[in-house]
Design an enzyme around this catalytic site. Sequence first.
Site, PDB file in Angstrom:
ATOM      1  N   ASN A  42       0.876  -1.170   0.000  1.00  0.00           N
ATOM      2  CA  ASN A  42       0.000   0.000   0.000  1.00  0.00           C
ATOM      3  C   ASN A  42       0.914   1.222   0.000  1.00  0.00           C
ATOM      4  O   ASN A  42       1.667   1.429   0.963  1.00  0.00           O
ATOM      5  CB  ASN A  42      -0.829  -0.012   1.276  1.00  0.00           C
ATOM      6  N   ASN A  78      -7.323  10.049  -0.001  1.00  0.00           N
ATOM      7  CA  ASN A  78      -7.369   8.982  -0.992  1.00  0.00           C
ATOM      8  C   ASN A  78      -6.856   9.498  -2.331  1.00  0.00           C
ATOM      9  O   ASN A  78      -6.738  10.706  -2.553  1.00  0.00           O
ATOM     10  CB  ASN A  78      -8.799   8.475  -1.165  1.00  0.00           C
ATOM     11  N   CYS A 111      -6.781   5.071   7.258  1.00  0.00           N
ATOM     12  CA  CYS A 111      -5.945   4.183   6.446  1.00  0.00           C
ATOM     13  C   CYS A 111      -4.952   3.495   7.368  1.00  0.00           C
ATOM     14  O   CYS A 111      -4.045   4.140   7.907  1.00  0.00           O
ATOM     15  CB  CYS A 111      -5.212   4.984   5.368  1.00  0.00           C
ATOM     16  N   GLY A 112      -5.104   2.194   7.558  1.00  0.00           N
ATOM     17  CA  GLY A 112      -4.269   1.460   8.496  1.00  0.00           C
ATOM     18  C   GLY A 112      -2.816   1.362   8.073  1.00  0.00           C
ATOM     19  O   GLY A 112      -1.899   1.617   8.864  1.00  0.00           O
ATOM     20  N   GLU A 163     -10.438  -0.946  -3.052  1.00  0.00           N
ATOM     21  CA  GLU A 163     -10.519   0.214  -2.164  1.00  0.00           C
ATOM     22  C   GLU A 163     -11.272   1.367  -2.816  1.00  0.00           C
ATOM     23  O   GLU A 163     -10.929   1.797  -3.926  1.00  0.00           O
ATOM     24  CB  GLU A 163      -9.117   0.684  -1.764  1.00  0.00           C
ATOM     25  N   CYS A 197      -4.499  -3.713   2.197  1.00  0.00           N
ATOM     26  CA  CYS A 197      -5.344  -2.705   2.837  1.00  0.00           C
ATOM     27  C   CYS A 197      -5.373  -3.004   4.329  1.00  0.00           C
ATOM     28  O   CYS A 197      -5.803  -4.089   4.740  1.00  0.00           O
ATOM     29  CB  CYS A 197      -6.758  -2.733   2.258  1.00  0.00           C
TER      30      CYS A 197
END
Length: 282
Positions: A14, A66, A75-76, A207, A217
């Site tokens: 990511n 985003n 957002c992890g 996503e 994600c």
Amino acid sequence: MQKISFTKMSGAGNDFIIFDKSIYPDLVLIDDVISKLCDRHKGIGADGIITISGSEEHDFVMEYYNADGSTGSLCGNGARCAISFASEKFSLEGKVRFISNGAEYSGEILKDGRVRFYFNEPKNYRENLKINTAGQMLNVDYINTGSPHVIVRINEISRDDQFTDIKEIPVVTLGREIRNLPEFEPGGTNVNFIDIEDGNLYIRTYERGVEDETLSCGTGSAASAVSAFFKNEVKPPVKLITAGGDILIVNFKFEDQKIKELSLTGPVLISFTGEFLLNKYL
């Protein structure tokens, strides 16, 4: 022509463009600029943009955008990258506390270099929702781990033996359709496709905001692990194999009928640093 420096980071595939707001306190990121910067053909290329700034009450503030410029969701993996970036920038040690979207979170860099992020308590868990997609009724789960997520088990869409492997699932086609179903308005949802083999959870995610499949994600991994736990398919800590091949670990406790101490652990790396001319993206 203003030159803007950035750091490109990856959290288990990511990827994010990170800006240091202490250098550019007046930097304003409008939707069009964000989408151009995140474009993988004409820009830097990323799943999203993160800005890091100092805070009097916390170790730092993380702002997340985003790839389409939308905001407001957690957002992890981005948080794990932010923890790594801010820890070096501000010479932080041990567990750090930070703000994102007005909520407080924490995390830490482990001795082996991996980064752990601690979620707040997940919300709105719904099991066995029936949705109509791809010409059939599917049973799915839904949970919000800071961002909304639908979890689809591949055996649900493989009942006619059309797909027998998670690698064969048309994630973009099905994900886009589910993401925009009226059941998940306003705002839509992220969509995770999962399979469990030998205690490992394999995951692919569509996503929202990126409007495509991403290599991993973080919030989706946490949501999928919790969903699988509630169905007695896994026990924490849960090992997840992402679309990019990286391994994420989701851990938590289940006490008093609640998920507690939910965390996400995995690799973070700096891909490269660089600079660009801002006027070229305006």
